[in-house]
Write an enzyme that holds these catalytic residues in place. Structure first.
Site, PDB file in Angstrom:
ATOM      1  N   ASP A 166      68.210  51.031 -70.983  1.00 56.58           N
ATOM      2  CA  ASP A 166      68.882  49.942 -71.694  1.00 56.58           C
ATOM      3  C   ASP A 166      68.431  48.613 -71.093  1.00 56.58           C
ATOM      4  O   ASP A 166      68.734  48.318 -69.941  1.00 56.58           O
ATOM      5  CB  ASP A 166      70.406  50.131 -71.541  1.00 56.58           C
ATOM      6  CG  ASP A 166      71.187  48.926 -72.050  1.00 56.58           C
ATOM      7  OD1 ASP A 166      70.642  48.172 -72.881  1.00 56.58           O
ATOM      8  OD2 ASP A 166      72.342  48.760 -71.610  1.00 56.58           O
ATOM      9  N   ASP A 185      59.377  60.132 -85.388  1.00 54.33           N
ATOM     10  CA  ASP A 185      60.042  61.221 -86.069  1.00 54.33           C
ATOM     11  C   ASP A 185      60.028  60.901 -87.564  1.00 54.33           C
ATOM     12  O   ASP A 185      60.333  59.778 -87.965  1.00 54.33           O
ATOM     13  CB  ASP A 185      61.494  61.325 -85.573  1.00 54.33           C
ATOM     14  CG  ASP A 185      61.908  62.745 -85.289  1.00 54.33           C
ATOM     15  OD1 ASP A 185      61.831  63.556 -86.227  1.00 54.33           O
ATOM     16  OD2 ASP A 185      62.296  63.030 -84.147  1.00 54.33           O
ATOM     17  N   ASP A 224      60.680  66.404 -88.988  1.00 58.52           N
ATOM     18  CA  ASP A 224      61.970  67.069 -88.883  1.00 58.52           C
ATOM     19  C   ASP A 224      62.132  68.168 -89.937  1.00 58.52           C
ATOM     20  O   ASP A 224      61.853  67.945 -91.125  1.00 58.52           O
ATOM     21  CB  ASP A 224      63.058  66.001 -89.083  1.00 58.52           C
ATOM     22  CG  ASP A 224      64.435  66.496 -88.713  1.00 58.52           C
ATOM     23  OD1 ASP A 224      64.603  66.933 -87.569  1.00 58.52           O
ATOM     24  OD2 ASP A 224      65.346  66.424 -89.562  1.00 58.52           O
ATOM     25  N   GLU A 255      58.603  70.500 -87.220  1.00 51.87           N
ATOM     26  CA  GLU A 255      59.705  71.325 -86.731  1.00 51.87           C
ATOM     27  C   GLU A 255      59.994  72.354 -87.813  1.00 51.87           C
ATOM     28  O   GLU A 255      60.326  71.985 -88.946  1.00 51.87           O
ATOM     29  CB  GLU A 255      60.945  70.472 -86.457  1.00 51.87           C
ATOM     30  CG  GLU A 255      62.051  71.286 -85.782  1.00 51.87           C
ATOM     31  CD  GLU A 255      63.448  70.758 -86.040  1.00 51.87           C
ATOM     32  OE1 GLU A 255      64.342  71.027 -85.234  1.00 51.87           O
ATOM     33  OE2 GLU A 255      63.655  70.085 -87.067  1.00 51.87           O
ATOM     34  N   HIS A 289      65.842  67.391 -77.593  1.00 48.44           N
ATOM     35  CA  HIS A 289      67.161  66.768 -77.774  1.00 48.44           C
ATOM     36  C   HIS A 289      68.180  67.697 -78.448  1.00 48.44           C
ATOM     37  O   HIS A 289      69.339  67.321 -78.580  1.00 48.44           O
ATOM     38  CB  HIS A 289      66.990  65.499 -78.613  1.00 48.44           C
ATOM     39  CG  HIS A 289      66.512  65.820 -80.002  1.00 48.44           C
ATOM     40  ND1 HIS A 289      65.253  66.331 -80.248  1.00 48.44           N
ATOM     41  CD2 HIS A 289      67.120  65.761 -81.200  1.00 48.44           C
ATOM     42  CE1 HIS A 289      65.120  66.562 -81.537  1.00 48.44           C
ATOM     43  NE2 HIS A 289      66.232  66.221 -82.151  1.00 48.44           N
ATOM     44  N   ASP A 290      67.743  68.847 -78.925  1.00 50.25           N
ATOM     45  CA  ASP A 290      68.657  69.796 -79.567  1.00 50.25           C
ATOM     46  C   ASP A 290      68.984  70.978 -78.668  1.00 50.25           C
ATOM     47  O   ASP A 290      69.689  71.900 -79.098  1.00 50.25           O
ATOM     48  CB  ASP A 290      68.025  70.372 -80.846  1.00 50.25           C
ATOM     49  CG  ASP A 290      67.867  69.340 -81.944  1.00 50.25           C
ATOM     50  OD1 ASP A 290      68.673  68.385 -81.987  1.00 50.25           O
ATOM     51  OD2 ASP A 290      66.933  69.495 -82.748  1.00 50.25           O
TER      52      ASP A 290
HETATM   53  C1  GLC Z   1      66.475  68.629 -86.558  1.00 54.12           C
HETATM   54  C2  GLC Z   1      66.742  67.625 -85.472  1.00 54.12           C
HETATM   55  C3  GLC Z   1      68.205  67.616 -85.167  1.00 54.12           C
HETATM   56  C4  GLC Z   1      68.925  67.203 -86.421  1.00 54.12           C
HETATM   57  C5  GLC Z   1      68.533  68.065 -87.606  1.00 54.12           C
HETATM   58  C6  GLC Z   1      68.907  67.409 -88.888  1.00 54.12           C
HETATM   59  O1  GLC Z   1      66.774  69.920 -86.173  1.00 54.12           O
HETATM   60  O2  GLC Z   1      65.954  67.917 -84.354  1.00 54.12           O
HETATM   61  O3  GLC Z   1      68.522  66.770 -84.098  1.00 54.12           O
HETATM   62  O4  GLC Z   1      70.304  67.284 -86.215  1.00 54.12           O
HETATM   63  O5  GLC Z   1      67.154  68.266 -87.702  1.00 54.12           O
HETATM   64  O6  GLC Z   1      68.079  66.320 -89.134  1.00 54.12           O
HETATM   65 CA    CA Z   2      70.292  48.223 -75.206  1.00 50.81          CA
END
Ligand code: GLC
Ligand code: CA
Length: 567
Positions: free
Chosen positions: A27, A104, A206, A262, A335-336
């Protein structure tokens, strides 16, 4: 730097990608939310690590129902992260440091606040009417089919203005785009060209395996019904390859990009179709098979521990299947997912197992992805209160499990083991209280309480840290063609504690990786075939021990060694 592959259009095969979760990286302007200038501040750190590409999670304008995966405008940025000028500045600085940036691309769905959806839901005959997937209710108002949404509830939501349901595989605020509509596809390609012309170097796409739906929208079998999964008729649909080939013709082939899809619910045979160079679709896909080996009877949110034999089987299947056609992406976490050390290694042997996980992944064939903090050996975050969790998926699961009457301790345990928030706590840059150099005000999500022990400043001071091990792994990939190209062979498939494999290049160069996943000291007999007449030299040892090759090796807990021969 990129010297190993003669075909420079395949630069992404030699690259290591680092995933930045923007709101949790750094930040710069004291609001508790990571931002683009924060990433610029930390470019020297990323340069020191040696990574080639940054993947940024979505930075676009969004109501943040699903942390940016609900985009309300593809051409504007989330103002919390900065301006377009800031982003241009980040791209320029990164490029000057020979670091590429991929964005992304979230085009299976938008936010319900996107202008397209606001128009689409008004009537059956406006310009955007067909941009989303609308279905009439049954005679008695029934849902169009039994698909469930990933975050719980049915995958259909009713809109009185249109007297129809729209499809959403995720939250109701994430309506599914209708790829059957040519105008929609053209609008997406235009947007992609805009960002590539802006200077980005590719996309992480995604849930791209979901974009083509079976047009008969069949009921899913029972196991897939509500709150389970929607995939039956939605994944790897009839036109997905046609759409991606069109996207390639319309956009990608005119740029030098890295593309990674993905692809939930995609097996290794289907992955070849997505990634075979001759088919002109994607460079690589993220598969989920190794993410599923510890699913329990409640799916992801369970406390089952994986077993190494399963992990080896899954990795080996993908290594073998994509060895001649297609290309693998390699990851432990993102992140998931929870943190790699807690899930696949050992908190007790945190440093040892973090290094060994790094070694195994980076010595496989494919492009490795490092999730921010993995290079520090970060662990899952133990939050004191269930109320500390922020993520929509975790919150919904907590609600569901509470309704089912599951004990509080169990719910806490599975949230700790599986919540996406484990990955989303702020980067610990220093050991300083209270916010570890991430910010000087309270961050949008809690810190992992162990930042006094696990942080960048301490890692950089210590030559034996996980950070320097990762730095070495990345440098080795850039130096040694065998790591990029060598053929993979598994040994000792049934050994429950040790992961042993070789990589063999066309010129005969070989790597032998022996990695213990045990908390005990082991005596390991090297497979006879490998003992023969090769002259094995130690290339990399996760421990400080001065080991020499021997047919019997004494392995310390979570020790891994890479041997190399050139005969
Ligand atoms: C993918 C992303 C995830 C998101 C989902 C819906 O799996 O990595 O974070 O919640 O798609 O967009
Ligand atoms: Ca900030």
């Amino acid at each position: 730097m990129m010297t190993t592959n003669e075909d420079s259009s395949k630069w992404w095969q030699q690259a290591v990608v680092y995933q930045v979760y923007p709101q949790s990286f750094q930040d710069s302007n004291h609001d508790g939310i990571g931002d683009l200038n924060g990433i610029i501040n930390k470019l020297p750190y990323l340069k020191k690590l040696g990574v080639d590409v940054l993947w940024l999670n979505p930075i676009y304008k969004s109501p943040q129902v699903d942390n940016g995966y609900d985009i309300s405008n593809y051409y504007e940025l989330n103002s919390d992260y900065g301006t377009l000028d800031d982003f241009k500045h980040l791209l320029d600085e990164a490029h000057q440091n020979e670091i590429k940036i991929i964005l992304d691309l979230v085009v299976n769905h938008t936010s319900d606040q996107h202008e397209w959806f606001k128009q689409s839901k008004k009537s059956h005959d406006n310009e955007f009417a067909n941009y989303y997937i609308w279905k009439d209710p049954g005679e008695n108002g029934e849902l169009p089919n039994n698909w469930g949404a990933t975050f719980g509830g049915p995958a259909w939501t009713y809109v009185p203005e249109r007297k129809q349901y729209y499809l959403h595989s995720f939250a109701p605020e994430q309506p599914e785009l209708n790829w059957e509509e040519p105008k929609l596809r053209a609008a997406i390609y235009k947007m992609m060209r805009y960002w590539l012309e802006f200077g980005v170097d590719g996309f992480r796409m995604d849930v791209i395996s979901l974009i083509s739906k079976r047009q008969d929208f069949p009921d899913a079998d029972d196991s897939y019904a509500y709150s389970k999964r929607y995939y039956a008729g939605a994944s790897n649909g009839p036109r997905v390859h046609e759409f991606l080939q069109e996207m390639n013709r319309e956009v990608l082939r005119n740029f030098n990009t890295l593309t990674v899809g993905e692809t939930p619910n995609t097996n290794s045979d289907q992955a070849i179709l997505y990634t075979d160079v001759d088919r002109h679709e994607l460079n690589m896909v993220f598969n989920f098979d190794h993410m599923h080996i510890d699913y329990g009877k409640r799916g992801k949110f369970d406390n089952k521990r994986f077993n190494l034999v399963d992990l080896k089987r899954v990795f080996t299947e993908w290594q073998d299947k994509l060895s001649d056609r297609g290309w693998n992406s390699l990851y432990w976490s993102n992140h998931d997912q929870p943190r790699a050390v807690t899930r696949f290694g050992s908190e007790k042997y945190r440093i040892e197992s973090a290094k060994t996980l790094g070694t195994v992944l980076h010595m496989l064939k494919g492009t490795p992805y490092i999730f921010q903090g993995e290079e520090l050996g970060m662990t899952d975050a133990k939050f004191d209160l269930l109320a500390d969790y922020q993520d929509i998926e975790t919150k919904n699961i907590i609600d569901l499990y509470q309704q089912e009457g599951l004990p509080e301790d169990y719910i806490k345990e599975v949230a700790y083991l599986r919540s996406r928030d484990n990955a989303r706590t702020p980067m610990p840059w220093t050991s300083e209280s209270p916010y570890a150099g991430f910010s000087d005000v309270r961050p949008w999500i809690k810190m992992n309480p162990n930042y006094p022990e696990i942080n960048v400043a301490d890692a950089l001071k210590n030559k034996t840290s996980v950070f320097y091990h990762y730095q070495k792994l990345i440098a080795l990939r850039h130096e040694l063609p065998v790591i990029v190209e060598g053929k993979y062979t598994l040994y000792d498939a049934d050994n429950e504690d040790v992961f042993t494999f070789t990589r063999t290049a066309n010129d005969g160069t070989m790597l032998l990786v022996i990695a213990s996943f045990s908390e005990s000291v082991l005596t390991y007999s090297v497979p006879e075939k490998l003992v023969g007449n090769q002259q094995w030299q130690v290339l990399l040892d996760s421990s400080a021990s001065e080991i020499d090759f021997n047919s019997q090796l004494t392995l310390q807990p979570y020790q891994s060694i890479v041997f190399m021969t050139t005969n």
